[in-house]
Design a protein around this motif. Structure first.
Motif, PDB file in Angstrom:
ATOM      1  N   GLU A 483       0.807  -1.222   0.000  1.00  0.00           N
ATOM      2  CA  GLU A 483       0.000   0.000   0.000  1.00  0.00           C
ATOM      3  C   GLU A 483       0.840   1.272   0.000  1.00  0.00           C
ATOM      4  N   GLY A 484       2.103   1.154   0.386  1.00  0.00           N
ATOM      5  CA  GLY A 484       2.897   2.346   0.604  1.00  0.00           C
ATOM      6  C   GLY A 484       2.439   3.005   1.905  1.00  0.00           C
ATOM      7  N   ARG A 486      -0.201   4.340   4.207  1.00  0.00           N
ATOM      8  CA  ARG A 486      -1.637   4.127   4.361  1.00  0.00           C
ATOM      9  C   ARG A 486      -2.168   5.207   5.302  1.00  0.00           C
ATOM     10  N   TYR A 509      -6.616   4.980   2.693  1.00  0.00           N
ATOM     11  CA  TYR A 509      -6.157   5.086   1.303  1.00  0.00           C
ATOM     12  C   TYR A 509      -4.672   4.754   1.253  1.00  0.00           C
ATOM     13  N   THR A 511      -1.229   5.033  -0.724  1.00  0.00           N
ATOM     14  CA  THR A 511      -0.616   5.916  -1.727  1.00  0.00           C
ATOM     15  C   THR A 511       0.074   5.136  -2.841  1.00  0.00           C
ATOM     16  N   LYS A 512       0.433   3.874  -2.593  1.00  0.00           N
ATOM     17  CA  LYS A 512       1.120   3.082  -3.611  1.00  0.00           C
ATOM     18  C   LYS A 512       0.156   2.272  -4.453  1.00  0.00           C
ATOM     19  N   GLY A 514      -3.099   2.859  -4.564  1.00  0.00           N
ATOM     20  CA  GLY A 514      -4.095   3.790  -5.087  1.00  0.00           C
ATOM     21  C   GLY A 514      -5.533   3.402  -4.831  1.00  0.00           C
TER      22      GLY A 514
END
Length: 841
Positions: A483-484, A486, A509, A511-512, A514
Motif C-alpha cells: 500500500e505504501g 496508508r 487510502y 498511496t502506492k 491507489g
C-alpha cells in the motif's frame, strides 16, 4: 492545591496511580509521639525489631534499622525496651525530649531458657510452624467464613515532620528567599491530604474460593471511583500462602515449605497477645541484601504455632511494609485476621525516576557515596492504608454468587449516604480528612478531572474521545510495501452516543496501490454485566497472506508496528459478518461469527483444484474464537468485567469451518488454531515465558488462508541491508514467503535476566530467546505462482535481545541453524532494532 499531584501525573486513572507514592516518607500524626533508636551498648550496632512497651499496654517494635515510634492520645510517662539476649531497660520521659537513643547491655543468660539443643531455636520454631500450617491456616481450618472490612487509604504528609528549611532557597548571592512550590505544599498539607479513598467490603470464603464484594466506595475528587485502583493488590490476604505478595511483587514466604533454605531466623523476644504467649522471630533472606530481600518479624503462638501477627518489609528504592494482625478464636483454636496495614516510605536511589512525563528525584544513598540533595516537599509524602475486619462469621452457611469473580463492585457502592459511612467507619473523620473531600471534590469539578481521566483511559487503548465518537489513532497512519503510506480515519461511538448501540468504522487510502479501504459495523448490547453484543459489519480491505488472526485478541495500540513495513504480499477481502461477542462463560471471552467473503490475491498466484484454476474465490464460514484464563482473577464492575490479575497459563482457541456451497463458497475446508502462554516471574527479578502456537487446516484451502508463521526478514544481500525493526513473536531470520504450511506447531522460549548496568544511564534488559517450528503442507502442487519451501525438517533460531539500551531503543541479534540453515554463514544472521515504549508504569 491538588495541582501538585494530579496535574503532574495525568494517568492517575490507571492502577499505576500508586506508583506516584514512590516519593515518600512515613510518620503518623498523633497528639503524643516519641521516636528513637535501639543499639547494642558495646558495639553501637542497631538492634532490629526490639520490643517497646508502655505501662498502658501500648506496644510496638523497632524496624530493621532499630528505629521506633510510639504514638498515643494519652501522655506517655515511660516505656520499656526488651531484646532477647539483652537486659530489659526502662526509660523515663523527659520534658521537651522527643528522641531517645537507647543502648542495651547484652545478657546471654536469658537465652538459656529457650535454647533447643544443636539447632538455632528460631529455626526449630519455624520448622514447627511450617509443619502445622495446614491446621493454623483459617482457609484450611474452617469450611466457610465471611466478614466485613473497612479500609481507608491516604496519600499525605505529617505537617509536624516537614523541615522548616524546605520552603527557603539560597540564591547565588547567599540571600534567602521563599521556595514558592514547597511553601505552598507545606501550607496545603497542614489543612488536607493529597488523596483519600475509603471502601467497605464483604469478604466471603467457600469451597477454597475467596471473593470480595465492595459495598461502598468513596474516592476524593471523583463521583465514580477508578475501578483499577480498587482492584490493585497491596498485600496478600493470607500470611500462609507459599508466595507472599507486597505491592504486586511476589516473594517466597518465610514459612514456605522451602523457606529454611532461603531465610535466616533469629529469636528476638517473647510477648503476649490476647493472653497467649508468643515467640518473636526475625527473618531475613540469606542471599539478598536489605535493598532486595523480604525481611520482617513473625509473632508465633508458643502453643499452637499459628501466626498471631506478621510484619513484612522490603527496603530499597521503596521502603514498603505490610502488617497483619490476628485475633485468637478459642472455640475454633485459630488466629483469624483482624486488621492489616500497608505503607510506602521513600527509599534511597542514585537515579532520578521518570514517571508519566514528570521527574521524581531520589536522594542518593550515602553508603554508596552518592551526593545528597536538598530535601523537597515530595520527600515528606507517604501512602498509608489500613483495614479493620468486623462481623466475622465462621462455619456458617455462605451464599457465594458469581464464584469465578474475585472482586465485585456493587452497583450502589458509589451512592452510599453519610449514614452508611458513619456506621462502618472505625474512626470518625478528622478535620483534615473532611476538608480533603470538600477541597478535592471542588477542584475536580473545576478542572474537569473525570473527563480528563476518561480521555486518558481511552488514549492508553489508542482512542481519542471527540464528543460522542472516539477517534481510532491506530487507523491514522501506517506503511507497508504494497500500500505504501496508508492514511486513514476511523473510530467508534461511545457512551455519550448510546450505552446500548455501537457504531464503528474506518476508511483508508494507500498511496502506492491507489485504492480506498472501508469498514462499517453496528452492534447492540445484549447484557451489560457480561458485556455481550450482537452485530453485523462490512469490510473491504487488504490482509497479509497466510497470517493467523485470532478474532478474540484485542488489537493493542502501538506508536509503531514494525513488522508490516516489509510485507508486500496481500489479498483483498470483501466480507459481510454477523457476530455475537460475550463474556458470559466464567473466565472466558468469546466471539461467535458467520461471514461470507470475496477474496482476490494481490500477487501472482493461482489455486488449482479438480482441473480448475482459481485466481479469486468465495468463502462462507462459521467461526468461534475464545480465550480462557482459568487462573486469572477478575473484577466485576458496573461497566463490565475486568481482568485485574493476569495469571498463567491462558489458552486461546479458534475453529473455522466452511458452511455453504455454490456461489457463496468455492471450497470445503476447516481450520483449528490453538495457542497458550506461560509466564513465571522469578523471585530474583528474572522472568521466563513460553509461547506455544499451532494450527491445522484441512480440506481445500488456498495459500492465502494457510500458515506462514510470522516471518520478519527481508531478502537483501548484506546483514546491514537487512537491519529492520524486531517483532514480538516473529522469526527474525526467516524471509517473507519462504515457508508455507497447512499444519504446524511453533514454540518460543524467552528468559529475561535482571537489567545490567553498563553506565549510569545505560541499563539494558538482557533476554535470551530461542524459537523453533515444524510444519507440513498437503497438496503442494495445487499452489501456483510462488516459490516456497515446507517446514518438514523444522526451523530453528536463537538469539539475544538487549532491550532498552537507551531511551527505549535496543539491539537484537539472531542466528538461524539446523536443517534449514543457509550455506553462507552471514545469511543466517539477523540484526534488528527493538523499541520499548516506557510510559513510566
Amino acid at each position: 492545591m491538588l495541582t501538585f499531584v494530579l496535574l503532574k501525573y495525568k494517568a492517575l486513572f490507571m492502577k499505576y496511580w500508586y506508583c506516584i507514592i514512590i516519593l515518600f516518607s512515613l510518620s503518623i500524626n498523633a497528639q503524643f509521639q516519641l521516636n528513637g533508636i535501639v543499639k547494642d551498648a558495646a558495639t553501637a550496632k542497631v538492634l532490629p525489631f526490639a520490643s517497646i512497651t508502655t505501662p498502658s499496654g501500648k506496644n510496638t517494635i523497632a524496624d530493621v534499622d532499630g528505629k521506633f515510634s510510639i504514638s498515643s492520645i494519652a501522655p506517655i510517662n515511660e516505656f520499656s525496651i526488651s531484646y532477647i539476649g539483652y537486659d530489659r531497660k526502662r526509660v523515663l520521659i523527659e520534658n521537651g525530649k522527643s528522641f531517645y537513643l537507647v543502648s542495651l547491655q547484652q545478657n546471654t543468660n536469658d537465652l538459656q531458657e529457650v535454647i533447643i539443643p544443636r539447632e538455632n531455636p528460631a529455626v526449630a520454631i519455624i520448622r514447627k510452624t511450617i509443619a502445622l500450617k495446614e491446621q493454623n491456616n483459617p482457609q484450611k481450618r474452617v469450611t466457610a467464613f465471611e466478614f466485613k472490612c473497612y479500609n481507608s487509604l491516604v496519600i499525605t504528609a505529617n505537617p509536624d515532620s516537614i523541615s522548616a528549611k524546605i520552603d527557603t532557597l539560597i540564591t547565588s548571592k547567599n540571600s534567602v528567599k521563599a521556595d514558592s512550590s514547597n511553601y505552598k505544599f507545606k501550607k496545603m498539607i497542614q489543612k488536607q491530604h493529597l488523596f483519600q479513598t475509603e471502601k467497605v467490603s464483604l469478604y466471603q470464603y467457600k469451597n477454597n474460593h475467596l471473593k470480595e464484594t465492595i459495598l461502598g466506595s468513596k474516592m476524593a475528587g471523583l463521583k465514580q471511583p477508578i475501578y483499577e485502583i480498587l482492584g490493585f493488590k497491596l498485600q496478600s490476604f493470607s500470611i500462609y500462602d507459599s508466595n507472599y505478595e507486597l505491592f504486586e511483587t511476589k516473594y517466597n514466604s518465610p514459612i514456605a515449605n522451602d523457606a529454611i533454605k532461603e531465610y535466616k531466623y533469629q529469636l528476638l523476644d517473647s510477648t503476649a497477645i490476647d493472653g497467649r504467649n508468643l515467640y518473636l522471630i526475625h527473618f531475613k533472606n540469606k542471599k539478598k541484601n536489605k535493598s532486595q530481600g523480604l525481611e520482617g518479624v513473625l509473632y508465633i503462638d508458643q502453643n499452637t504455632f499459628g501466626i498471631a501477627k506478621a510484619i513484612m518489609r522490603i527496603k530499597g528504592v521503596l521502603d514498603i511494609s505490610g502488617t497483619h494482625d490476628f485475633n485468637f478464636l478459642p472455640l475454633e483454636k485459630v488466629w483469624f485476621p483482624s486488621s492489616k496495614s500497608f505503607k510506602i516510605v521513600k527509599g534511597n536511589n542514585d537515579d532520578d525516576l521518570k514517571l508519566l512525563g514528570g521527574t521524581i528525584e531520589f536522594e542518593g544513598d550515602t553508603e554508596k557515596d552518592f551526593k545528597p540533595r536538598k530535601k523537597g516537599a515530595s520527600d515528606y509524602i507517604y501512602l498509608f492504608s489500613k483495614s479493620a475486619n468486623f462481623e466475622i462469621q465462621l462455619n456458617q452457611p455462605v451464599e457465594l454468587k458469581k464464584g469465578a469473580i474475585a472482586l465485585e463492585i456493587s452497583k450502589d457502592a458509589i451512592n452510599r449516604t453519610d449514614e452508611f459511612w458513619n456506621t462502618y467507619r472505625k474512626d470518625s473523620l478528622d478535620i483534615r480528612s473532611k476538608r480533603t473531600y470538600t477541597v478535592l471534590d471542588s477542584i475536580a469539578i473545576k478542572n474537569q478531572l473525570e473527563r480528563k481521566i476518561t480521555i486518558g483511559r481511552r488514549l492508553i487503548n489508542g482512542f481519542l474521545p471527540t464528543g460522542a465518537f472516539d477517534l481510532d489513532l491506530r487507523k491514522l497512519f501506517s506503511f507497508n510495501n504494497y500500500e505504501g503510506f496508508r492514511i486513514g480515519l476511523g473510530g467508534v461511538t461511545n457512551d455519550r452516543f448510546s450505552k446500548r448501540l455501537k457504531i464503528d468504522g474506518y476508511t483508508a487510502y494507500g498511496t502506492k496501490d491507489g485504492n480506498f479501504k472501508y469498514h462499517l459495523g453496528v452492534g447492540t448490547r445484549l447484557s451489560e454485566p457480561t458485556n455481550s453484543w450482537i452485530g453485523v459489519s462490512y469490510t473491504d480491505d487488504v490482509r497479509e497472506i497466510a497470517s493467523t488472526v485470532y478474532a478474540i485478541d484485542k488489537q493493542g495500540f502501538k506508536i509503531y508496528d514494525p513488522r508490516p513495513l516489509n510485507i508486500s504480499t496481500f489479498y483483498n477481502s470483501k466480507s459481510w459478518k454477523a457476530f455475537v461477542e460475550t463474556k458470559f462463560i466464567p473466565k472466558t471471552e468469546s466471539i461467535w461469527e458467520i461471514a461470507t467473503a470475496k477474496v482476490e490475491p494481490k500477487f501472482n498466484y493461482a489455486y488449482l483444484l479438480n482441473g480448475k484454476t482459481y485466481t479469486n474465490f468465495a468463502m462462507t464460514t462459521a467461526m468461534v474464537s475464545l480465550k480462557w484464563s482459568p487462573f486469572s482473577d477478575y473484577m466485576q464492575t458496573p461497566n463490565g468485567r475486568v481482568e485485574v490479575e493476569k495469571r498463567f497459563p491462558n489458552f486461546t482457541f479458534q475453529f473455522t469451518k466452511s458452511i455453504a456451497n455454490g456461489t457463496l463458497n468455492d471450497f470445503s475446508f476447516g481450520k483449528i488454531d490453538l495457542k497458550t502462554e506461560l509466564e513465571r516471574k522469578h523471585l530474583n527479578g528474572q522472568k521466563t515465558s513460553v509461547f506455544i502456537q499451532s494450527g491445522y487446516a484441512f480440506g481445500e484451502l488456498p495459500l492465502t488462508h494457510l500458515y506462514s508463521i510470522s516471518p520478519n526478514n527481508i531478502t537483501r544481500e548484506t546483514i546491514i541491508q537487512r537491519v529492520t525493526f524486531a517483532g514480538k513473536n516473529s522469526f527474525e531470520t526467516m524471509f517473507y514467503n519462504e515457508f508455507f504450511s497447512s499444519e504446524y506447531v511453533y514454540f518460543q522460549l524467552k528468559h529475561g535476566f535482571q537489567r545490567i548496568t553498563l553506565f549510569k544511564k545505560v541499563k539494558p534488559s538482557f533476554v535470551f530467546v530461542t524459537r523453533m517450528a515444524w510444519g507440513n503442507l498437503h497438496h503442494e502442487e495445487r499452489h501456483i505462482g510462488l516459490d516456497f519451501k515446507t517446514l518438514n525438517q523444522g526451523y530453528f533460531e536463537s538469539g539475544i535481545e538487549l532491550n532498552q539500551i537507551y531511551k527505549g531503543i535496543g539491539l537484537v541479534g539472531f542466528y538461524r541453524y539446523g536443517p534449514n540453515g543457509l550455506v553462507k554463514f552471514e545469511d543466517n544472521i539477523a540484526i534488528k532494532i527493538s523499541y520499548v515504549l516506557n510510559l513510566g508504569f
